[in-house]
Design an enzyme around this catalytic site. Sequence first.
Site, mmCIF file in Angstrom:
data_model
loop_
_atom_site.group_PDB
_atom_site.id
_atom_site.type_symbol
_atom_site.label_atom_id
_atom_site.label_comp_id
_atom_site.label_asym_id
_atom_site.label_seq_id
_atom_site.Cartn_x
_atom_site.Cartn_y
_atom_site.Cartn_z
ATOM 1 C CG PHE A 249 -2.064 -1.049 0.961
ATOM 2 C CD1 PHE A 249 -3.119 -0.808 0.087
ATOM 3 C CD2 PHE A 249 -2.010 -2.270 1.591
ATOM 4 C CE1 PHE A 249 -4.088 -1.757 -0.141
ATOM 5 C CE2 PHE A 249 -2.976 -3.232 1.369
ATOM 6 C CZ PHE A 249 -4.020 -2.978 0.497
ATOM 7 C CE LYS A 641 -14.618 -14.949 -0.420
ATOM 8 N NZ LYS A 641 -14.654 -16.433 -0.378
ATOM 9 N N GLY A 710 -10.986 1.542 -10.104
ATOM 10 C CA GLY A 710 -10.243 0.881 -9.039
ATOM 11 C C GLY A 710 -10.953 0.993 -7.707
ATOM 12 C CD GLU A 713 -4.924 3.812 -3.677
ATOM 13 O OE1 GLU A 713 -4.641 4.195 -2.531
ATOM 14 O OE2 GLU A 713 -4.177 3.098 -4.364
#
Length: 764
Positions: A249, A641, A710, A713
């Site tokens: 991350f 999932k 995405g 974040e």
Amino acid sequence: MAEAGTGYVQLGDSLSRTDGPLKVTGQALYAADHFVQGMLFGVVVNSTVARGRIARLLLDRARAVSGVRDILTHENRPRTRSMDIFYKDMTAPGGSPFKPLYSDAILYSGQPIALVLADTFEAAREASQLVQVEYDTEPHATDLRAEVHRAHEPKGFKAGYVPPPKPKGDADAAFVAAPVKIDASYYSGAEHHNPMEMHATTVVRGDEGHLTIYDKTQGSQNSRWVVSRVFGLGKDKVTVKNPFVGGAFGSGLRPQYNLILAVMASLHTECSVRVVLTRQQMFTFGHRPETTQRVRLAADSDGRLRSIIHEAVAETSRLEDYVEVVVNWSGQLYRSDNVRLEYKLVDLDRFSPIDMRAPGAAHGVHAIEVAMDELAHALKMDPLALRLRNYAEFDPTTDLPHSTKELKACYAQGAERFGWSRRTLEPRSMRDGNELIGWGMATGVWDAMQMFARARAVLHPDGRLEVSSAASDIGTGTYTVMAQIAAAALGLPMEHVTFKLGDSTLPVAPIEGGSSHVATVGSAVEGVCEKLQKTLFKMARGLKGSPLAKARFADVEFVRGALRLKGVAGAHVPLATVLASMSAPLEEKYLMLPHMLKQRKYSRATHSAVFCEVRVDEELGTVRVTRVVSAIAAGRIISAKTARSQIYGGVVWGISQALHEEAHSDNTLGRFMNHSFAEYHIPVQADIHDIDVIFVDEDDRIVSRLGAKGVGEIGQVGVAAAICNAIFHATGKRIRSTPMTPDKVMQLSDASQQTDAPYSPSHS
């Protein structure tokens, strides 16, 4: 949904991770798990002062330890290139990158100053504790708030950074003239990455000096690029692998000093070398930057924003201007004719900050969303109603339409699921026993990015498909999602598909960061599979008696192991029949390039609405986050999932940001003091309660050919602000610094919080 036992999948299905069995059985090998006979073990020695020079290194006692082979310092390291350009990686900001063991200069406390090499880790560790260093110290500065008067405009460049837009209208005059206004300062301390896998590098020397490097990185090709340039090694002499990464991350975006030191040691000794950082040493490189912000909002009595002013000052190092997008979000989220955004840096005697999940947005959106809640209270208006009153259909900073924006649906569905309509307006109006109950909400936003990537696919006559790209999986499910995309494209069962990643020799892929991997690498995977589809279709048409002989490619779909005409029962050709006619595997390659001419016409972002409930014990100052509803608009969800798990993780991190994570700096010594899990607090199971995730329907073919954006974040953005706003609703106290620890909650007067974040912007 995927049918049980068939192995056939569609996009959007919920699948367990394909790499899960390897991880839970211990077969997944991480950077420090690789071993070869004769390997040396390296332990790093770090500086204990923040600024100065090494006057003398006393190494005799350390060298005397049995098993010690050598100790590398700036005095005896192998040759490295000197120019800054060779140390710059693909995500480096402007300035001069840190060069380990380059000279006697001490630039920050914790800087690596020696590497002890021994036959065993235990010997290296013992010897490292016997290294003695004498310093010539110099005055240092590590206190952002004491140095904020030195703030300067950022210089240089960093991938993904967009400077604040030019002012719109006259925000300062509009602020003065408005009937309702908020002027508040907010402070966010430094936060440190603490993934489960600590940073490590294992260098395995092969034939003719070839280096196979297992590195904890979010980009194998980025690490290989830096190693090749720093040491002047040809591309064919270095291979970097990262098939498994135990969390990152952001901490693995840039090559950390363990990589350079391990390669340096291997070249110096001509041996294989492993270097593993300790948990304490994980606090000796980049971190989320300490930031202080001031937000001024002004509105008419009906809640329409007249002025938005958002100013931020963040830390950077003496070497580089590390930059983030902190204030721009305020101009994007809400409509106003008068907007002024400002972002500055203060260089301190610390290591350069680095990206941490939702960099810039995690604290920038926090400030604007808490300020919006403060404005709603001043207006005696529902916080959600205030946001809807100022909802921006177009991006206010560019006047461009959004590629997709289902934020209103996030608000509506999240509020409905949470029960927001039952919220009372006044603070301190909800209680259960000795606990005050508060409901808060906030908006989240993050860029929807796409980069370029290549993918390679090989389809074997027995129906096995291998797809590869130099992507990374930092625990987010890349293996699973890419295999799912390929399996769905060709109508193959998942067990017949293998996705290869984590190797610098594979087709080029971007660094795994910014929530761009699915939109980028996933699009490349679908692209290469489409090329296979077209080849297979031509072969199927040519089969004797083929029902597809006169069909067009657009009329055919690949489903459940067959090519079939859409909407025509029985008109299909088994894929096995087509494969039986092959004498060799089919291979295709694909280059995925973003459609920039199309994308530049739109503003592209993911959005969320976060609703949360807190329970506050005023006597103890404890805060429990008992319910969170996170409604997400992130394009088409490819793997439900893994995507849901990403949002769960983001919410947990938001709770951590709000209530737990805090780096304590002793500015007299110039170092972070709480450098262990015992003292740097993160949530545990007892801190996490009900988390409910909603994925709002959205399909964005501007951002990616898959329709996906995405989710990595966006799950964190807005969570800490929603918690802050809920604490205010529960207690009537506004806390403007994170983390919101019990001592702050117990403070009696709201006025005491006004000075949490001293701020001296140029326009005050």
